[in-house]
Design an enzyme around this catalytic site. Structure first.
Site, PDB file in Angstrom:
ATOM      1  N   GLY A  11      -9.451  -4.724  -4.834  1.00  0.00           N
ATOM      2  CA  GLY A  11     -10.372  -4.677  -3.685  1.00  0.00           C
ATOM      3  C   GLY A  11     -10.561  -6.063  -3.079  1.00  0.00           C
ATOM      4  O   GLY A  11     -11.542  -6.325  -2.392  1.00  0.00           O
ATOM      5  N   GLY A  12      -9.606  -6.950  -3.299  1.00  0.00           N
ATOM      6  CA  GLY A  12      -9.750  -8.350  -2.894  1.00  0.00           C
ATOM      7  C   GLY A  12      -9.607  -8.620  -1.412  1.00  0.00           C
ATOM      8  O   GLY A  12      -9.868  -9.739  -0.968  1.00  0.00           O
ATOM      9  N   GLY A  14     -11.381  -6.968   0.771  1.00  0.00           N
ATOM     10  CA  GLY A  14     -12.619  -6.453   1.370  1.00  0.00           C
ATOM     11  C   GLY A  14     -13.564  -7.568   1.765  1.00  0.00           C
ATOM     12  O   GLY A  14     -13.249  -8.767   1.640  1.00  0.00           O
ATOM     13  N   ARG A  36      -2.635  -2.351  -1.777  1.00  0.00           N
ATOM     14  CA  ARG A  36      -1.786  -1.263  -1.294  1.00  0.00           C
ATOM     15  C   ARG A  36      -0.823  -1.774  -0.226  1.00  0.00           C
ATOM     16  O   ARG A  36      -1.181  -2.661   0.553  1.00  0.00           O
ATOM     17  CB  ARG A  36      -2.646  -0.128  -0.751  1.00  0.00           C
ATOM     18  CG  ARG A  36      -3.474   0.519  -1.848  1.00  0.00           C
ATOM     19  CD  ARG A  36      -4.482   1.476  -1.309  1.00  0.00           C
ATOM     20  NE  ARG A  36      -5.517   0.787  -0.558  1.00  0.00           N
ATOM     21  CZ  ARG A  36      -6.488   1.393   0.079  1.00  0.00           C
ATOM     22  NH1 ARG A  36      -6.553   2.710   0.072  1.00  0.00           N
ATOM     23  NH2 ARG A  36      -7.396   0.713   0.731  1.00  0.00           N
ATOM     24  N   LYS A 144     -23.382   2.295  -9.911  1.00  0.00           N
ATOM     25  CA  LYS A 144     -23.075   1.021 -10.579  1.00  0.00           C
ATOM     26  C   LYS A 144     -23.593   1.034 -12.025  1.00  0.00           C
ATOM     27  O   LYS A 144     -22.925   0.524 -12.933  1.00  0.00           O
ATOM     28  CB  LYS A 144     -23.680  -0.149  -9.796  1.00  0.00           C
ATOM     29  CG  LYS A 144     -22.943  -0.408  -8.472  1.00  0.00           C
ATOM     30  CD  LYS A 144     -23.497  -1.617  -7.745  1.00  0.00           C
ATOM     31  CE  LYS A 144     -22.693  -1.885  -6.471  1.00  0.00           C
ATOM     32  NZ  LYS A 144     -23.147  -3.076  -5.741  1.00  0.00           N
ATOM     33  N   ARG A 148     -21.557   0.570 -15.556  1.00  0.00           N
ATOM     34  CA  ARG A 148     -21.971  -0.354 -16.629  1.00  0.00           C
ATOM     35  C   ARG A 148     -21.941   0.346 -17.983  1.00  0.00           C
ATOM     36  O   ARG A 148     -21.418  -0.185 -18.961  1.00  0.00           O
ATOM     37  CB  ARG A 148     -23.398  -0.866 -16.371  1.00  0.00           C
ATOM     38  CG  ARG A 148     -23.517  -1.880 -15.253  1.00  0.00           C
ATOM     39  CD  ARG A 148     -24.935  -2.404 -15.187  1.00  0.00           C
ATOM     40  NE  ARG A 148     -25.074  -3.437 -14.158  1.00  0.00           N
ATOM     41  CZ  ARG A 148     -26.112  -4.265 -14.070  1.00  0.00           C
ATOM     42  NH1 ARG A 148     -27.110  -4.182 -14.921  1.00  0.00           N
ATOM     43  NH2 ARG A 148     -26.166  -5.170 -13.116  1.00  0.00           N
TER      44      ARG A 148
HETATM   45  N1  LIG Z   1     -25.435  -7.905  -1.963  1.00  0.00           N
HETATM   46  C1  LIG Z   1     -25.097  -7.456  -0.782  1.00  0.00           C
HETATM   47  O1  LIG Z   1     -25.830  -7.619   0.207  1.00  0.00           O
HETATM   48  C2  LIG Z   1     -23.796  -6.727  -0.632  1.00  0.00           C
HETATM   49  C3  LIG Z   1     -23.253  -6.523   0.647  1.00  0.00           C
HETATM   50  C4  LIG Z   1     -22.042  -5.855   0.764  1.00  0.00           C
HETATM   51  C5  LIG Z   1     -21.382  -5.402  -0.388  1.00  0.00           C
HETATM   52  N2  LIG Z   1     -21.942  -5.612  -1.606  1.00  0.00           N
HETATM   53  C6  LIG Z   1     -21.273  -5.124  -2.826  1.00  0.00           C
HETATM   54  O2  LIG Z   1     -20.023  -5.816  -2.955  1.00  0.00           O
HETATM   55  C7  LIG Z   1     -19.052  -4.937  -3.494  1.00  0.00           C
HETATM   56  C8  LIG Z   1     -17.834  -4.915  -2.539  1.00  0.00           C
HETATM   57  O3  LIG Z   1     -18.236  -4.337  -1.301  1.00  0.00           O
HETATM   58  P1  LIG Z   1     -17.495  -4.697   0.083  1.00  0.00           P
HETATM   59  O4  LIG Z   1     -18.412  -4.293   1.179  1.00  0.00           O
HETATM   60  O5  LIG Z   1     -16.992  -6.100   0.024  1.00  0.00           O
HETATM   61  O6  LIG Z   1     -16.263  -3.661   0.032  1.00  0.00           O
HETATM   62  P2  LIG Z   1     -15.212  -3.352   1.190  1.00  0.00           P
HETATM   63  O7  LIG Z   1     -15.284  -4.374   2.278  1.00  0.00           O
HETATM   64  O8  LIG Z   1     -15.355  -1.902   1.575  1.00  0.00           O
HETATM   65  O9  LIG Z   1     -13.821  -3.565   0.458  1.00  0.00           O
HETATM   66  C9  LIG Z   1     -13.292  -2.603  -0.393  1.00  0.00           C
HETATM   67  C10 LIG Z   1     -11.951  -3.103  -0.934  1.00  0.00           C
HETATM   68  O10 LIG Z   1     -11.393  -2.088  -1.772  1.00  0.00           O
HETATM   69  C11 LIG Z   1     -10.053  -1.843  -1.351  1.00  0.00           C
HETATM   70  N3  LIG Z   1      -9.718  -0.446  -1.654  1.00  0.00           N
HETATM   71  C12 LIG Z   1     -10.261   0.655  -1.098  1.00  0.00           C
HETATM   72  N4  LIG Z   1      -9.666   1.746  -1.614  1.00  0.00           N
HETATM   73  C13 LIG Z   1      -8.743   1.310  -2.507  1.00  0.00           C
HETATM   74  C14 LIG Z   1      -7.804   1.954  -3.335  1.00  0.00           C
HETATM   75  N5  LIG Z   1      -7.701   3.280  -3.369  1.00  0.00           N
HETATM   76  N6  LIG Z   1      -6.982   1.203  -4.110  1.00  0.00           N
HETATM   77  C15 LIG Z   1      -7.079  -0.169  -4.092  1.00  0.00           C
HETATM   78  N7  LIG Z   1      -7.959  -0.849  -3.318  1.00  0.00           N
HETATM   79  C16 LIG Z   1      -8.773  -0.103  -2.530  1.00  0.00           C
HETATM   80  C17 LIG Z   1     -10.073  -2.129   0.124  1.00  0.00           C
HETATM   81  O11 LIG Z   1      -8.757  -2.312   0.595  1.00  0.00           O
HETATM   82  P3  LIG Z   1      -8.421  -2.409   2.177  1.00  0.00           P
HETATM   83  O12 LIG Z   1      -8.420  -3.871   2.468  1.00  0.00           O
HETATM   84  O13 LIG Z   1      -7.117  -1.776   2.310  1.00  0.00           O
HETATM   85  O14 LIG Z   1      -9.502  -1.654   2.904  1.00  0.00           O
HETATM   86  C18 LIG Z   1     -10.903  -3.380   0.156  1.00  0.00           C
HETATM   87  O15 LIG Z   1     -10.129  -4.502  -0.227  1.00  0.00           O
HETATM   88  C19 LIG Z   1     -19.734  -3.562  -3.656  1.00  0.00           C
HETATM   89  O16 LIG Z   1     -20.145  -3.412  -4.989  1.00  0.00           O
HETATM   90  C20 LIG Z   1     -20.929  -3.656  -2.734  1.00  0.00           C
HETATM   91  O17 LIG Z   1     -22.029  -2.853  -3.157  1.00  0.00           O
HETATM   92  C21 LIG Z   1     -23.122  -6.288  -1.756  1.00  0.00           C
END
Ligand SMILES: NC(=O)c1ccc[n+]([C@@H]2O[C@H](COP(=O)([O-])OP(=O)(O)OC[C@H]3O[C@@H](n4cnc5c(N)ncnc54)[C@H](OP(=O)(O)O)[C@@H]3O)[C@@H](O)[C@H]2O)c1
Length: 206
Positions: A11-12, A14, A36, A144, A148
């Site tokens: 998920g790197g 994202g 992917r 989550k 855990r």
């Molecule tokens: N504290 C806060 O305010 C805050 C804010 C936002 C997020 N978070 C947390 O941070 C974490 C990450 O969230 P995010 O918003 O950064 O996520 P995100 O932007 O939705 O990114 C998801 C990642 O997963 C990849 N992915 C999706 N489906 C996949 C699959 N089937 N196989 C392999 N990779 C796959 C995506 O690939 P693609 O690049 O192809 O899409 C992307 O790299 C979560 O736990 C979230 O709750 C916290």
């Protein structure tokens, strides 16, 4: 000097993952990314992929099983996962909301590979064992917490990174989900409006 751990990100590409991949590579850790093929060829991801290339990040996409064409580098392809995990010491998941519960697939691949020294599941928010959240956060926090418990019951060494709310995302919209600018007419307050905010920042490990 101690040898730098080899880190695998899932998920790197994202929102949060890209910062962590960058930091890992810039700190001299051999850095791997399960990605992917569809992501590698996605024009919207070309800037982040280009940056990773300049930092020497190694992309893991290819499965030896040709019948899995199209699924390579996917969290849902067990073979890609195990193969990737066997090459590293530490697994860091930064998958998004939709894949939170599917991290059980990573846990089972880590168990099968048998070589992982530490797993960081996708957290990077509130400490889900110590908050009383209201919806819509409540459901995500429950997912989550479930992950855990699965990690702990499998005896996998872990670190949970609790970094609270990112104001860069939520302050600009007053936490109105699905919006990109502050609302001008009304603001929805979650729950009954009375829960108090707490701001501990920590990482727990086991
Ligand atoms: N504290 C806060 O305010 C805050 C804010 C936002 C997020 N978070 C947390 O941070 C974490 C990450 O969230 P995010 O918003 O950064 O996520 P995100 O932007 O939705 O990114 C998801 C990642 O997963 C990849 N992915 C999706 N489906 C996949 C699959 N089937 N196989 C392999 N990779 C796959 C995506 O690939 P693609 O690049 O192809 O899409 C992307 O790299 C979560 O736990 C979230 O709750 C916290």
């Amino acid at each position: 000097m101690a040898e730098k751990s080899k880190n695998l990100f899932i998920g790197g590409t994202g929102y949060i993952g890209k910062y962590l991949v960058e930091a890992s590579a810039q700190s001299g850790h051999p850095t791997f990314l399960l990605v992917r093929e569809s992501t590698l060829s996605n024009p919207e991801k070309s800037t982040v992929i280009g940056k990773f290339k300049t930092l020497g990040v190694r992309f893991l996409t290819v499965s030896s099983n040709s019948s899995l064409r199209g699924l390579q580098g996917d969290l849902y392809d067990h073979e890609s996962l195990v193969k990737a995990i066997r090459q590293v010491d530490v697994v860091i998941s930064t998958v998004g909301y939709a894949q939170l519960l599917d991290q059980v697939r990573i846990i089972s691949a880590i168990k099968e590979a048998g070589n992982i020294k530490r797993f960081l599941p996708s957290e990077f928010g509130s400490d889900v064992d110590h908050v009383n959240a209201v919806e819509p956060a409540k459901t995500a926090f429950a997912s989550k917490a479930k992950v855990r418990r699965a990690i702990e019951s499998e005896g996998i060494p872990f670190t949970y990174v609790s970094s609270n709310l990112f104001n860069g995302i939520f302050l600009a919209t007053l936490t109105q989900l699905g919006t990109t600018a502050p609302p001008r007419d009304k603001v929805v307050i979650f729950g009954d409006g009375n829960p108090k905010g707490k701001h501990p920042t920590n990482a727990s490990a086991g």
